[in-house]
Scaffold this motif. Structure first.
Motif, PDB file in Angstrom:
ATOM      1  N   THR A  13       0.986  -1.156  -0.130  1.00 46.60           N
ATOM      2  CA  THR A  13       0.067   0.066  -0.089  1.00 46.60           C
ATOM      3  C   THR A  13       0.814   1.283  -0.113  1.00 46.60           C
ATOM      4  O   THR A  13       0.700   2.383  -0.609  1.00 46.60           O
ATOM      5  N   TYR A  14       2.465   0.878   0.101  1.00 50.73           N
ATOM      6  CA  TYR A  14       2.596   2.360   0.168  1.00 50.73           C
ATOM      7  C   TYR A  14       3.002   2.704  -1.122  1.00 50.73           C
ATOM      8  O   TYR A  14       3.309   4.448  -1.139  1.00 50.73           O
ATOM      9  N   PHE A  15       2.766   2.194  -1.623  1.00 48.23           N
ATOM     10  CA  PHE A  15       3.401   2.784  -3.453  1.00 48.23           C
ATOM     11  C   PHE A  15       2.097   3.354  -3.884  1.00 48.23           C
ATOM     12  O   PHE A  15       2.135   3.160  -5.204  1.00 48.23           O
ATOM     13  N   HIS A  16       0.799   3.475  -3.502  1.00 47.32           N
ATOM     14  CA  HIS A  16      -0.371   4.157  -4.195  1.00 47.32           C
ATOM     15  C   HIS A  16      -0.487   4.987  -3.596  1.00 47.32           C
ATOM     16  O   HIS A  16       0.546   5.935  -2.699  1.00 47.32           O
ATOM     17  N   GLN A  17      -0.908   5.941  -4.664  1.00 45.96           N
ATOM     18  CA  GLN A  17      -0.831   8.139  -4.341  1.00 45.96           C
ATOM     19  C   GLN A  17      -1.625   7.916  -3.000  1.00 45.96           C
ATOM     20  O   GLN A  17      -2.627   7.654  -3.253  1.00 45.96           O
ATOM     21  N   ARG A  18      -1.255   8.354  -2.276  1.00 47.85           N
ATOM     22  CA  ARG A  18      -1.833   9.039  -1.096  1.00 47.85           C
ATOM     23  C   ARG A  18      -2.149  10.436  -1.234  1.00 47.85           C
ATOM     24  O   ARG A  18      -1.643  11.482  -1.773  1.00 47.85           O
ATOM     25  N   ARG A  19      -2.414  11.386  -1.003  1.00 53.99           N
ATOM     26  CA  ARG A  19      -3.035  13.059  -0.265  1.00 53.99           C
ATOM     27  C   ARG A  19      -1.842  13.468   1.363  1.00 53.99           C
ATOM     28  O   ARG A  19      -2.535  12.767   1.816  1.00 53.99           O
ATOM     29  N   ASP A  20      -1.283  14.774   1.115  1.00 58.05           N
ATOM     30  CA  ASP A  20      -0.819  14.731   2.179  1.00 58.05           C
ATOM     31  C   ASP A  20      -1.591  15.530   3.696  1.00 58.05           C
ATOM     32  O   ASP A  20      -2.772  15.521   3.124  1.00 58.05           O
ATOM     33  N   ALA A  21      -1.085  15.694   4.532  1.00 60.09           N
ATOM     34  CA  ALA A  21      -1.811  16.787   5.571  1.00 60.09           C
ATOM     35  C   ALA A  21      -2.812  17.706   4.888  1.00 60.09           C
ATOM     36  O   ALA A  21      -3.861  18.403   5.271  1.00 60.09           O
ATOM     37  N   CYS A  22      -1.808  18.231   3.974  1.00 62.24           N
ATOM     38  CA  CYS A  22      -2.391  19.656   3.341  1.00 62.24           C
ATOM     39  C   CYS A  22      -3.445  19.034   1.552  1.00 62.24           C
ATOM     40  O   CYS A  22      -4.546  20.096   1.655  1.00 62.24           O
ATOM     41  N   GLY A  23      -3.644  18.077   1.840  1.00 66.81           N
ATOM     42  CA  GLY A  23      -4.589  17.551   0.936  1.00 66.81           C
ATOM     43  C   GLY A  23      -4.432  16.971  -0.344  1.00 66.81           C
ATOM     44  O   GLY A  23      -4.802  17.258  -1.516  1.00 66.81           O
TER      45      GLY A  23
END
Length: 288
Positions: A13-23
């Protein structure tokens, strides 16, 4: 691999593109995988690709660590392992049926694998004078079905098959008594360890059987003719589609190489013309 019944490991799941705290969207899977593969391919540090991929040093280290864990998770149980007793039995039985060599585990050999992207600081360690280019010695053991049971590479220096064999871990299990059992009988004598088929440069060990370069009696001739057929699996007959498309691919490669060579020659000509023009301009302006 099917993860429908089990939780997906964190390193996948680390390689999934995710949003940071700022969105904001983080790094894509292409960026992360490229960072890991480039570190492995070029033996480079994590900070080398920060401008190209815009990743930080810690992120690059994490990509490499997670990527290796994913590969190990997917392929370790089938490919990244040593042969079991069942594998040894299957290989020796197949070799005995096809080549009439009971107890043969496989074929061992070394080759020079050209290293085009070798770092400049390592070229002196991986260049042999008789070759003139950087290369890595690869030692491999293969069985008749094309399964590579052993691979050892990366030894620096001017090496041959014997140097690499002395540094590899091929016979560690034999010496420790942990190798899978391999019992066979020849001429009424029973042996409890298998052997590998090798060429003439290898040492005279009981675990290495070599062919005869110039057989002088019928026994040696029969042995040589039988052993030469061992490499038939390496060059099997091509299918009809391969016969049809491979010549076209080779022609396309040759055309591309010819175009690249012509372009390089043209660039050299333009460089010389530029030098001549610059010299002529300097002489005409400052000569007086």
């Amino acid at each position: 691999m099917n993860f429908s019944q089990t939780p997906i490991p964190e390193y996948f799941t680390y390689f999934h593109q995710r949003r940071d705290a700022c969105g904001l969207l983080g790094f894509t899977i292409i960026q992360k995988v490229t960072s890991a593969i480039r570190q492995l391919a070029y033996a480079a540090t994590a900070v080398l690709f920060d401008e190209y991929l815009h990743t930080g040093e810690q992120t690059a280290y994490d990509c490499l660590n997670k990527f290796c864990k994913c590969i190990f998770h997917l392929y370790a149980t089938e490919y990244l392992r040593k042969p079991t007793a069942q594998d040894v039995q299957r290989s020796t039985t197949k070799h005995a049926q096809i080549h009439r060599f009971p107890g043969m585990l496989g074929s061992i050999n070394c080759m020079h694998w050209r290293w085009r992207n070798c770092p400049a600081r390592w070229k002196g360690h991986y260049t042999r004078g008789d070759h003139g280019y950087t290369s890595i010695m690869l030692e491999a053991v293969a069985s008749y079905d094309g399964w590579f049971w052993h691979a050892f590479f990366g030894t620096a220096g001017s090496n041959n098959d014997i140097n690499v064999l002395n540094q590899s871990d091929l016979f560690n299990d034999f010496l420790a008594g942990e190798a899978p059992p391999c019992t066979f009988t020849v001429n009424g004598c029973t042996f409890d360890k298998g052997y590998y088929l090798a060429d003439g440069i290898y040492p005279e060990w009981s675990t290495l059987v070599k062919s005869f370069r110039n057989p002088i009696d019928p026994k040696q001739s029969k042995f040589k003719n039988s052993s030469c057929r061992f490499i038939d699996w390496y060059d099997p007959p091509m299918c009809a589609r391969s016969v049809a498309i491979i010549p076209g691919l080779l022609e396309a490669i040759n055309r591309a190489e010819a175009g690249m060579n012509a372009a390089k020659t043209e660039v050299k000509i333009y460089k010389w013309l530029l030098v001549v023009v610059c010299v002529w301009f300097a002489l005409s302006k400052f000569g007086n």
